[in-house]
Scaffold this motif. Structure first.
Motif, PDB file in Angstrom:
ATOM      1  N   ARG A 139      -2.015 -11.533   4.592  1.00 27.88           N
ATOM      2  CA  ARG A 139      -1.707 -10.854   3.338  1.00 27.88           C
ATOM      3  C   ARG A 139      -1.359 -11.867   2.254  1.00 27.88           C
ATOM      4  O   ARG A 139      -1.721 -11.744   1.105  1.00 27.88           O
TER       5      ARG A 139
ATOM      6  N   HIS B  41     -11.274  -1.791  -5.186  1.00 28.20           N
ATOM      7  CA  HIS B  41     -11.348  -3.009  -4.372  1.00 28.20           C
ATOM      8  C   HIS B  41     -12.205  -2.769  -3.124  1.00 28.20           C
ATOM      9  O   HIS B  41     -13.093  -3.560  -2.812  1.00 28.20           O
TER      10      HIS B  41
ATOM     11  N   GLY C  53      -9.706  -9.097   4.892  1.00 30.53           N
ATOM     12  CA  GLY C  53      -9.830  -7.794   4.228  1.00 30.53           C
ATOM     13  C   GLY C  53     -10.151  -6.697   5.226  1.00 30.53           C
ATOM     14  O   GLY C  53      -9.547  -5.624   5.202  1.00 30.53           O
TER      15      GLY C  53
ATOM     16  N   TYR D 216       0.832  -1.216   0.000  1.00 27.89           N
ATOM     17  CA  TYR D 216       0.000   0.000   0.000  1.00 27.89           C
ATOM     18  C   TYR D 216       0.862   1.259   0.000  1.00 27.89           C
ATOM     19  O   TYR D 216       0.498   2.269  -0.592  1.00 27.89           O
TER      20      TYR D 216
ATOM     21  N   TRP E 280      -9.788   6.990   0.041  1.00 29.62           N
ATOM     22  CA  TRP E 280      -9.913   5.626   0.570  1.00 29.62           C
ATOM     23  C   TRP E 280      -9.701   5.612   2.081  1.00 29.62           C
ATOM     24  O   TRP E 280     -10.459   4.965   2.815  1.00 29.62           O
TER      25      TRP E 280
ATOM     26  N   PHE F 207      -7.210  -5.368   7.119  1.00 29.75           N
ATOM     27  CA  PHE F 207      -6.368  -4.366   6.441  1.00 29.75           C
ATOM     28  C   PHE F 207      -7.114  -3.053   6.268  1.00 29.75           C
ATOM     29  O   PHE F 207      -6.520  -1.992   6.128  1.00 29.75           O
ATOM     30  N   TYR F 208      -8.431  -3.159   6.279  1.00 33.42           N
ATOM     31  CA  TYR F 208      -9.274  -1.992   6.004  1.00 33.42           C
ATOM     32  C   TYR F 208      -9.216  -1.005   7.163  1.00 33.42           C
ATOM     33  O   TYR F 208      -9.136   0.198   6.954  1.00 33.42           O
TER      34      TYR F 208
ATOM     35  N   HIS G 112      -4.883 -14.074   1.506  1.00 36.09           N
ATOM     36  CA  HIS G 112      -6.089 -13.383   1.037  1.00 36.09           C
ATOM     37  C   HIS G 112      -6.250 -13.473  -0.488  1.00 36.09           C
ATOM     38  O   HIS G 112      -7.310 -13.888  -0.959  1.00 36.09           O
TER      39      HIS G 112
ATOM     40  N   VAL H 175     -13.481 -16.584  -6.633  1.00 34.11           N
ATOM     41  CA  VAL H 175     -13.868 -16.262  -8.007  1.00 34.11           C
ATOM     42  C   VAL H 175     -14.138 -17.548  -8.792  1.00 34.11           C
ATOM     43  O   VAL H 175     -15.101 -17.620  -9.565  1.00 34.11           O
TER      44      VAL H 175
HETATM   45  C1  HEM Z   1     -11.293 -11.863  -6.107  1.00 31.80           C
HETATM   46  C2  HEM Z   1     -10.085 -12.019  -5.777  1.00 31.80           C
HETATM   47  C3  HEM Z   1      -9.401 -11.154  -4.753  1.00 31.80           C
HETATM   48  C4  HEM Z   1      -8.089 -10.803  -4.804  1.00 31.80           C
HETATM   49  C5  HEM Z   1      -7.060 -11.255  -5.854  1.00 31.80           C
HETATM   50  C6  HEM Z   1      -7.844  -9.933  -3.685  1.00 31.80           C
HETATM   51  C7  HEM Z   1      -6.627  -9.341  -3.398  1.00 31.80           C
HETATM   52  C8  HEM Z   1      -6.413  -8.423  -2.403  1.00 31.80           C
HETATM   53  C9  HEM Z   1      -5.126  -7.886  -2.065  1.00 31.80           C
HETATM   54  C10 HEM Z   1      -3.825  -8.234  -2.787  1.00 31.80           C
HETATM   55  C11 HEM Z   1      -5.301  -7.044  -1.016  1.00 31.80           C
HETATM   56  C12 HEM Z   1      -4.210  -6.261  -0.306  1.00 31.80           C
HETATM   57  C13 HEM Z   1      -3.909  -6.963   0.992  1.00 31.80           C
HETATM   58  C14 HEM Z   1      -3.317  -8.306   0.739  1.00 31.80           C
HETATM   59  O1  HEM Z   1      -2.362  -8.380  -0.019  1.00 31.80           O
HETATM   60  O2  HEM Z   1      -3.831  -9.303   1.281  1.00 31.80           O
HETATM   61  C15 HEM Z   1      -6.707  -7.018  -0.685  1.00 31.80           C
HETATM   62  C16 HEM Z   1      -7.288  -6.253   0.307  1.00 31.80           C
HETATM   63  C17 HEM Z   1      -8.640  -6.298   0.641  1.00 31.80           C
HETATM   64  N1  HEM Z   1      -9.580  -7.173   0.140  1.00 31.80           N
HETATM   65 FE1  HEM Z   1      -9.281  -8.453  -1.405  1.00 31.80          FE
HETATM   66  N2  HEM Z   1      -8.994  -9.767  -2.961  1.00 31.80           N
HETATM   67  C18 HEM Z   1      -9.979 -10.512  -3.572  1.00 31.80           C
HETATM   68  C19 HEM Z   1     -11.296 -10.658  -3.140  1.00 31.80           C
HETATM   69  C20 HEM Z   1     -11.869  -9.990  -2.072  1.00 31.80           C
HETATM   70  C21 HEM Z   1     -13.237 -10.169  -1.620  1.00 31.80           C
HETATM   71  C22 HEM Z   1     -14.275 -11.125  -2.213  1.00 31.80           C
HETATM   72  C23 HEM Z   1     -13.435  -9.318  -0.597  1.00 31.80           C
HETATM   73  C24 HEM Z   1     -14.750  -9.178   0.133  1.00 31.80           C
HETATM   74  C25 HEM Z   1     -14.888  -9.025   1.375  1.00 31.80           C
HETATM   75  C26 HEM Z   1     -12.185  -8.592  -0.378  1.00 31.80           C
HETATM   76  C27 HEM Z   1     -11.969  -7.604   0.573  1.00 31.80           C
HETATM   77  C28 HEM Z   1     -10.803  -6.914   0.756  1.00 31.80           C
HETATM   78  C29 HEM Z   1     -10.655  -5.813   1.669  1.00 31.80           C
HETATM   79  C30 HEM Z   1     -11.750  -5.191   2.543  1.00 31.80           C
HETATM   80  C31 HEM Z   1      -9.299  -5.433   1.597  1.00 31.80           C
HETATM   81  C32 HEM Z   1      -8.630  -4.328   2.399  1.00 31.80           C
HETATM   82  C33 HEM Z   1      -8.750  -3.008   1.723  1.00 31.80           C
HETATM   83  C34 HEM Z   1      -8.158  -1.944   2.595  1.00 31.80           C
HETATM   84  O3  HEM Z   1      -7.014  -2.121   3.032  1.00 31.80           O
HETATM   85  O4  HEM Z   1      -8.835  -0.938   2.858  1.00 31.80           O
HETATM   86  N3  HEM Z   1     -11.234  -9.033  -1.296  1.00 31.80           N
HETATM   87  N4  HEM Z   1      -7.365  -7.878  -1.547  1.00 31.80           N
END
Ligand code: HEM
Ligand code: SF4
Ligand code: SF4
Lengths: 285, 198
Positions: free
Chosen positions: B49, B150, B27, A135, A249, B30-31, B52, B60
């Motif tokens: 991290r 996202h 998620g 980030y 954000w 991290f949010y 996720h 998917v």
């Molecule tokens: C579809 C495939 C998805 C991919 C490839 C993906 C990937 C990522 C990545 C790379 C991050 C940054 C943190 C980390 O590296 O773990 C992230 C953050 C996050 N993801 Fe996903 N994600 C997916 C699906 C979802 C879904 C279905 C949700 C539903 C709840 C979600 C909710 C979040 C949230 C809330 C964050 C944090 C955002 C923040 O920091 O404000 N993600 N995701």
């Protein structure tokens, strides 16, 4: 003053107030691009003091060591060429973390304590808390944090916080043979810079000036430019600020989201109390 | 008893559900720093991290299978629009004033499309976030917009998820059993989905 570096001013992703209470001056590096000779002593000193593994040089057609700073190479002299009516110009600028007053990297970081800002202005990454999400790479307006493929955590210039903490100047400053790098309080260095700018203007560089962009709360790197009206010539953004998408954000979107999520749960609870379940006619399944 | 969900449908649903809940919890960690403890409980920030995005791929994949299985059932019809206009009756449990529905009512269909489109957006933006450091600096707007998209898409699906879980467990009794054991009673089918299996 330098012994107080452990006083914290900002901590990433932390609800607790940072414990820095002492009023210490903000420290800074002074970089005079007009007297830099491009010798790269600072690059070597940085590699040596920080015990960084050797990084392979990449020839990009100039004297520059490589295209960009890397996780193992935090201090890069950027060479750029430019021609105008006044003739041919050749610029060298020491590129590294700017130690922003309002650091975008820290604002974006989700891991508590992975990025801290000391009261003395140094912005420092704590790799043991870093989760490698990247980030900070979206939050930084200067393309500074770099992910190490070896540790999956992020690295950048520390302003030699370990040296500064014991009263030494950063290694790059120590190594500079021309004095184009100096270390001190930001206040002092802004005075030095103002004098230098006056000199430059007298010698015909009418656009000379100091680069200390207000959009990121000023920087703890005070840079003197002969063409301060066009910082892009030196590879510097002319009006850097934390990217709008990142600010949005981290504040309004987060509050909207929190309200919506809590509101949704409360609404279902109220709905259940008011209307209850739908039953199948005949018997309940 | 009537078969409402085949074994395959149930497996796919629960793979998606468990993956989604994991994605939701990590998620949210991290949010907001206030929920970072979720990542700690789930094995630490680095582990969360790391996993996720992989859970995202599982989610998917399950969503795509759902599309294959259910897309034809989920087509929005004129009847669904009429149902949507009368949704107030559904909210107030006055179901007799609603146009009769088939296998799915309009609310369920819209939820399906919300999760499907949300999943697509989350995938695209999530992959960009997964490989932030490979996005060249000249395309840095992608780094910035990926997080915004996202988070927005995640929030939209979370809204749908809250309603979905609430309806499926608390309101429409028998719905939860149907997605676990696969079967519903004839009365259930006649009450909630009169035009289905007629
Ligand atoms: C579809 C495939 C998805 C991919 C490839 C993906 C990937 C990522 C990545 C790379 C991050 C940054 C943190 C980390 O590296 O773990 C992230 C953050 C996050 N993801 Fe996903 N994600 C997916 C699906 C979802 C879904 C279905 C949700 C539903 C709840 C979600 C909710 C979040 C949230 C809330 C964050 C944090 C955002 C923040 O920091 O404000 N993600 N995701
Ligand atoms: S990569 Fe590390 S330092 Fe950068 S935002 Fe993520 S946790 Fe913070
Ligand atoms: S230059 Fe980038 S990495 Fe350095 S303090 Fe500013 S935002 Fe953070």
């Amino acid at each position: 003053m330098a012994g107080n570096t452990l006083e914290l001013k900002r901590i990433s992703a932390s609800a607790a107030p940072p414990p820095g209470i002492r009023d210490t001056p903000v420290l800074a590096k002074y970089i005079d691009t007009t007297t830099c000779i491009g010798c790269k002593a600072c690059e070597v000193a940085c590699q040596q003091w920080n015990d960084l593994p050797p990084e392979t040089t990449v020839q990009i057609g100039t004297y520059q060591t490589m295209p960009d700073t890397t996780a193992n190479f935090w201090n890069l002299i950027r060479f750029s060429e430019f021609e105008d009516a006044g003739g041919f110009h050749w610029f060298m600028r020491k590129d590294q973390c700017m130690h922003c007053g309002d650091p975008g990297c820290l604002k974006a970081c989700p891991a508590p304590g992975a990025i801290v800002q000391y009261v003395n202005g140094i912005v420092d990454f704590q790799q043991d808390q870093c989760i490698g999400c990247g980030y900070c790479m979206a939050g930084c307006p200067f393309n500074i944090p770099k992910l190490s493929s070896k540790t999956k955590t992020v690295y950048k210039c520390t302003m030699c916080v370990d040296r500064v903490a014991v009263g030494l100047e950063p290694a790059c400053i120590k190594a500079c043979p021309t004095g184009c790098l100096q270390f001190g309080t930001k206040e002092q260095l802004l005075e030095v810079a103002a004098k230098r700018v006056d000199q430059l203007r007298e010698s015909g560089f009418r656009e000379a000036g100091v680069y200390d962009p207000p959009g990121v709360g000023g920087t703890s790197v005070v840079t003197v430019l002969a063409h301060a009206d066009q910082p892009e010539l030196y590879g510097l953004p002319s009006n850097p600020s934390i990217p709008l998408a990142v600010s949005f954000w981290k504040a309004p979107l987060k509050w909207l989201g929190n309200i919506a999520m809590i509101g949704g749960i409360v609404a279902t609870a109220i709905h259940y109390l008011k209307y209850g379940a739908k039953h199948a006619h005949g018997k309940d399944s | 008893m009537i078969l409402r969900y085949t074994f395959k449908e149930r497996i796919v649903h629960w793979v998606a559900a468990f993956a989604y809940v994991y994605l939701l919890l990590t998620g949210l960690a991290f949010y907001t720093p206030k929920l970072y403890w979720l990542a700690v409980v789930l094995g630490g920030g680095t582990t969360s991290r790391e996993w996720h995005p992989w859970a995202g791929l599982v989610f998917v994949a399950a969503t795509v299978l759902m599309y294959v299985m259910w897309a034809s059932d989920m087509r929005i019809t004129e009847g669904d629009r009429a149902w949507g206009r009368a949704i107030g009756h559904y909210v107030r449990n006055e179901d007799k004033h609603l146009p009769p529905v088939g296998r799915y009512n309009a609310g369920q269909k819209y939820l399906f499309w919300l999760m499907f489109l949300g999943g697509v957006l989350l995938l695209i933006s999530g992959v960009a976030m997964w490989f932030t450091s490979s996005i060249p600096w000249s395309l840095r707007w992608l780094r910035h917009w990926a997080v915004l998209v996202h988070v927005s898409a995640a929030l939209a699906t979370i809204g749908g998820f809250i309603i979905h879980v609430y309806m499926g467990t608390a309101v429409v009794r028998g719905g939860f059993t149907s997605i676990v054991r696969g079967e519903v009673s004839e009365e259930w089918a006649r009450t909630h989905h009169p035009l289905w299996k007629r």
